[in-house]
Design an enzyme around this catalytic site. Structure first.
Site, short mmCIF file in Angstrom:
data_model
loop_
_atom_site.label_atom_id
_atom_site.label_comp_id
_atom_site.label_asym_id
_atom_site.label_seq_id
_atom_site.Cartn_x
_atom_site.Cartn_y
_atom_site.Cartn_z
N ARG A 129 16.33 -9.08 4.03
CA ARG A 129 16.93 -9.20 2.69
C ARG A 129 16.20 -8.22 1.79
NH1 ARG A 129 18.21 -14.56 -0.79
NH2 ARG A 129 19.93 -14.53 0.69
N LYS B 16 0.84 -1.22 0.00
CA LYS B 16 0.00 0.00 0.00
C LYS B 16 0.87 1.25 0.00
CE LYS B 16 -2.87 -2.67 3.10
NZ LYS B 16 -3.10 -2.82 4.55
#
Ligand code: CP
Length: 323
Positions: free
Chosen positions: A118, A97
């Site tokens: 990561r 979002k």
């Protein structure tokens, strides 16, 4: 446990972000290694450990992973801790979002004791560490930058075989330009005297000039080669890597350089030796023939994998102040 903003480990892991091999000295690495065999015993023993009882570690991976995600998850659980696991946050979290990295980190640090991240963009682990004030960040790979926990397990695997991390001759092959595991390994080997690393790659996949100059100043001897017949026969380890498809914008260019160098029984017979170990951070996509897997010197699907979990168990416990 408060987060410590100093970056150098200096014998104290507790509360530290783990972002780069630059933070480590040989004695820090030795301190970590000292705990690895105990971690292996815990992992092999069906009895539960409660070393991390009450700890929660968030694993947030913006890039795909099998080993790093799986081994961190298993490491925390082996030691009696729990995990919050988010893979592909771009689709399955509020990142989709438009939530920023900084806000995401500040939310998850409220839920846990450490965050393993990561990300495809180099430098993001550092950004995450700057945003997090309460809990340490562990870099699980940042784009073409570094993969420090991979290098620690790689160094441990070399140490386990040869009993030392100095005066070694190694060969790293494949995508040296984009391979973050090689970048961290070079930094790790640079901490020790007398190491030489041959770098075998297509010309386009050599280290950038900036990285070559930076790494060369660290005390390791780097020798770039582009033909298999330049491989020295006295290597202590081969460190093969895949060409990193995800770093290419032009797929034709990728196709032209992928699998230029493949370990075959013939290559191994011609340039290998009895004391060599054959390593690969994995995944492999054709650059080591599967017939090599059963060779005793091939450790990439054996000790190198297991060491990944043991080293990460020790590292997480040290960072959380439990060792
Ligand atoms: N070696 C490594 O980082 O593997 P994954 O990408 O599967 O985590």
């Amino acid at each position: 446990m408060a987060k410590i903003s100093d970056t150098a480990i200096n014998g104290h892991f507790t509360g530290k972000d783990i972002l780069s091999l630059d933070q480590f000295s040989p004695s820090d690495i030795q301190l970590l290694f000292k705990h690895v065999s105990d971690m292996a015993k815990i992992a092999k023993n069906a009895k539960a450990s409660d070393l991390l009882k009450g700890n929660i570690v968030t694993l947030i991976f913006y890039e795909p992973s099998s080993r790093t995600f799986g081994s961190f998850s298993a490491s925390v659980k082996q030691l009696g801790g729990q995990t919050v696991e988010i893979q592909n946050p771009q689709s399955f979290s509020s990142v989709s979002k438009g939530e920023t990295l900084e806000d995401t980190m500040r939310v998850f640090e409220a839920y846990c004791d450490a965050i393993v991240i990561r990300h495809p963009v180099q430098g993001t682990a550092e950004k995450a560490a700057a945003a997090c004030t309460a809990v340490p960040i562990i870099n699980a790979g940042d784009g073409v930058g570094e993969h420090p926990t991979q290098a620690l397990l790689d160094l441990y695997t070399i140490y386990e075989k040869h009993g030392r991390l100095d005066n070694l001759t190694g060969l790293a092959a494949g995508d040296i330009l984009n391979g973050r595991t090689v970048h961290s390994l070079i930094k790790g080997l640079s901490l020790y005297e007398g190491n030489t690393l041959y770098l075998l790659s297509p010309e386009q996949l050599r280290l950038s000039k900036t990285d070559y100059d930076k790494f060369s100043k660290k005390g390791i001897k780097l020798i770039e080669i582009s033909n298999e017949n330049e491989i020295p026969k006295d290597c202590d380890f081969w460190y093969w890597t895949r060409v990193q498809k995800e770093r290419f914008t032009d797929m034709q260019e990728y196709e032209s350089v992928k699998n230029k160098f493949i370990i075959t029984p013939k290559l191994l017979a011609e340039y290998g030796n009895e004391n060599l170990i054959i390593m690969h951070p994995l995944p492999r996509v054709g650059e080591i023939e599967t017939t090599i897997d059963d060779d005793d010197r091939a450790v990439y699907l054996k000790s190198q994998i297991r060491n990944g979990m043991y080293v990460r168990m020790a590292l997480v416990a040290l960072v959380l102040g439990r060792l």
